[in-house]
Write an enzyme that holds these catalytic residues in place. Structure first.
Site, PDB file in Angstrom:
ATOM      1  N   HIS A 115       0.831  -1.209   0.000  1.00  0.00           N
ATOM      2  CA  HIS A 115       0.000   0.000   0.000  1.00  0.00           C
ATOM      3  C   HIS A 115       0.869   1.264   0.000  1.00  0.00           C
ATOM      4  O   HIS A 115       0.689   2.154  -0.840  1.00  0.00           O
ATOM      5  CB  HIS A 115      -0.919  -0.025   1.233  1.00  0.00           C
ATOM      6  CG  HIS A 115      -1.794   1.179   1.368  1.00  0.00           C
ATOM      7  ND1 HIS A 115      -3.110   1.181   0.962  1.00  0.00           N
ATOM      8  CD2 HIS A 115      -1.550   2.417   1.865  1.00  0.00           C
ATOM      9  CE1 HIS A 115      -3.622   2.383   1.205  1.00  0.00           C
ATOM     10  NE2 HIS A 115      -2.700   3.149   1.762  1.00  0.00           N
ATOM     11  N   GLU A 116       1.812   1.313   0.927  1.00  0.00           N
ATOM     12  CA  GLU A 116       2.653   2.513   1.026  1.00  0.00           C
ATOM     13  C   GLU A 116       3.535   2.661  -0.207  1.00  0.00           C
ATOM     14  O   GLU A 116       3.754   3.775  -0.684  1.00  0.00           O
ATOM     15  CB  GLU A 116       3.497   2.484   2.304  1.00  0.00           C
ATOM     16  CG  GLU A 116       2.687   2.528   3.598  1.00  0.00           C
ATOM     17  CD  GLU A 116       1.673   3.671   3.661  1.00  0.00           C
ATOM     18  OE1 GLU A 116       1.901   4.712   3.038  1.00  0.00           O
ATOM     19  OE2 GLU A 116       0.640   3.494   4.331  1.00  0.00           O
ATOM     20  N   HIS A 139       1.685   4.285  -2.958  1.00  0.00           N
ATOM     21  CA  HIS A 139       1.667   5.754  -2.862  1.00  0.00           C
ATOM     22  C   HIS A 139       2.927   6.356  -3.480  1.00  0.00           C
ATOM     23  O   HIS A 139       2.865   7.393  -4.125  1.00  0.00           O
ATOM     24  CB  HIS A 139       1.588   6.203  -1.401  1.00  0.00           C
ATOM     25  CG  HIS A 139       0.208   6.098  -0.813  1.00  0.00           C
ATOM     26  ND1 HIS A 139      -0.923   6.490  -1.493  1.00  0.00           N
ATOM     27  CD2 HIS A 139      -0.216   5.651   0.400  1.00  0.00           C
ATOM     28  CE1 HIS A 139      -1.984   6.292  -0.724  1.00  0.00           C
ATOM     29  NE2 HIS A 139      -1.586   5.773   0.436  1.00  0.00           N
ATOM     30  N   HIS A 183      -5.827   6.665  -2.776  1.00  0.00           N
ATOM     31  CA  HIS A 183      -6.649   5.633  -2.147  1.00  0.00           C
ATOM     32  C   HIS A 183      -7.740   5.177  -3.098  1.00  0.00           C
ATOM     33  O   HIS A 183      -8.278   5.958  -3.867  1.00  0.00           O
ATOM     34  CB  HIS A 183      -7.232   6.149  -0.833  1.00  0.00           C
ATOM     35  CG  HIS A 183      -6.205   6.220   0.248  1.00  0.00           C
ATOM     36  ND1 HIS A 183      -6.171   7.197   1.200  1.00  0.00           N
ATOM     37  CD2 HIS A 183      -5.147   5.400   0.498  1.00  0.00           C
ATOM     38  CE1 HIS A 183      -5.132   6.979   1.996  1.00  0.00           C
ATOM     39  NE2 HIS A 183      -4.486   5.903   1.586  1.00  0.00           N
ATOM     40  N   CYS A 184      -8.035   3.896  -3.028  1.00  0.00           N
ATOM     41  CA  CYS A 184      -8.964   3.260  -3.955  1.00  0.00           C
ATOM     42  C   CYS A 184     -10.273   2.945  -3.232  1.00  0.00           C
ATOM     43  O   CYS A 184     -10.257   2.476  -2.094  1.00  0.00           O
ATOM     44  CB  CYS A 184      -8.329   1.982  -4.485  1.00  0.00           C
ATOM     45  SG  CYS A 184      -9.356   1.113  -5.668  1.00  0.00           S
ATOM     46  N   CYS A 238      -9.060  -3.923  -2.789  1.00  0.00           N
ATOM     47  CA  CYS A 238      -7.803  -3.461  -3.399  1.00  0.00           C
ATOM     48  C   CYS A 238      -6.811  -3.064  -2.302  1.00  0.00           C
ATOM     49  O   CYS A 238      -7.182  -2.499  -1.280  1.00  0.00           O
ATOM     50  CB  CYS A 238      -8.088  -2.261  -4.292  1.00  0.00           C
ATOM     51  SG  CYS A 238      -6.606  -1.490  -4.975  1.00  0.00           S
ATOM     52  N   CYS A 279      -6.141  -3.608  -7.572  1.00  0.00           N
ATOM     53  CA  CYS A 279      -7.294  -3.898  -8.427  1.00  0.00           C
ATOM     54  C   CYS A 279      -6.902  -3.518  -9.865  1.00  0.00           C
ATOM     55  O   CYS A 279      -5.863  -2.913 -10.097  1.00  0.00           O
ATOM     56  CB  CYS A 279      -8.517  -3.118  -7.958  1.00  0.00           C
ATOM     57  SG  CYS A 279      -8.439  -1.355  -8.324  1.00  0.00           S
ATOM     58  N   CYS A 308      -6.207   0.268 -10.428  1.00  0.00           N
ATOM     59  CA  CYS A 308      -4.931   0.734  -9.886  1.00  0.00           C
ATOM     60  C   CYS A 308      -3.762   0.172 -10.692  1.00  0.00           C
ATOM     61  O   CYS A 308      -2.764   0.850 -10.891  1.00  0.00           O
ATOM     62  CB  CYS A 308      -4.814   0.356  -8.416  1.00  0.00           C
ATOM     63  SG  CYS A 308      -5.916   1.305  -7.356  1.00  0.00           S
TER      64      CYS A 308
HETATM   65 ZN   LIG Z   1      -2.688   5.159   2.076  1.00  0.00          ZN
HETATM   66 ZN   LIG Z   2      -7.600  -0.104  -6.554  1.00  0.00          ZN
END
Ligand SMILES: [Zn+2]
Ligand SMILES: [Zn+2]
Length: 118
Positions: free
Chosen positions: A72-73, A76, A82-83, A88, A107, A110
């Site tokens: 996740h990070e 970024h 953010h999704c 996701c 996903c 993304c």
């Molecule tokens: Zn985040």
């Molecule tokens: Zn996504």
């Protein structure tokens, strides 16, 4: 962020796993933080552990959560926001329940965005 002081000019990304609670302005705590489109990302480990909540240790679950937050990070740092898709990995985790529901992968939307950035 101490990462910025590391002299690693060849590194594309630096991910720090911090065994310390993290706070961000406006939020009571964060699971991680990253510079959007930057090089540095941090994942805070303590709240990803079952023991933090007085529950029995679960190493597999802890690793799974750490991987999700790390991806996740890093997402970024590659410019992803953010999704809205709760499955996701770029979905914002307000709580650990959100982290446990989402997968460790991007996903389709993304993934397409990531490819555009390359
Ligand atoms: Zn985040
Ligand atoms: Zn996504």
């Amino acid at each position: 962020m101490r990462l910025r002081r590391l002299d690693m000019p060849q590194a594309h990304r630096l991910l720090r796993l911090l065994d310390q609670d993290c706070y961000a302005p406006g939020l009571n705590f964060v699971f991680g933080q990253a510079m959007a489109g930057g090089r540095d990302a941090v994942v805070a480990l303590p709240r990803l552990r079952q023991e933090f909540y007085g529950l029995p240790e679960d190493e597999m679950l802890f690793q799974e959560r750490a991987i999700k937050e790390a991806v996740h990070e890093l997402g970024h740092t590659y410019g992803l926001g953010h999704c809205p898709n709760p499955r996701c990995v770029m979905h914002f985790s307000n709580s650990l329940a959100d982290t446990d529901i989402k997968g460790a992968t991007f996903c389709e939307k993304c993934r397409a965005e990531l490819n555009l950035g390359n």
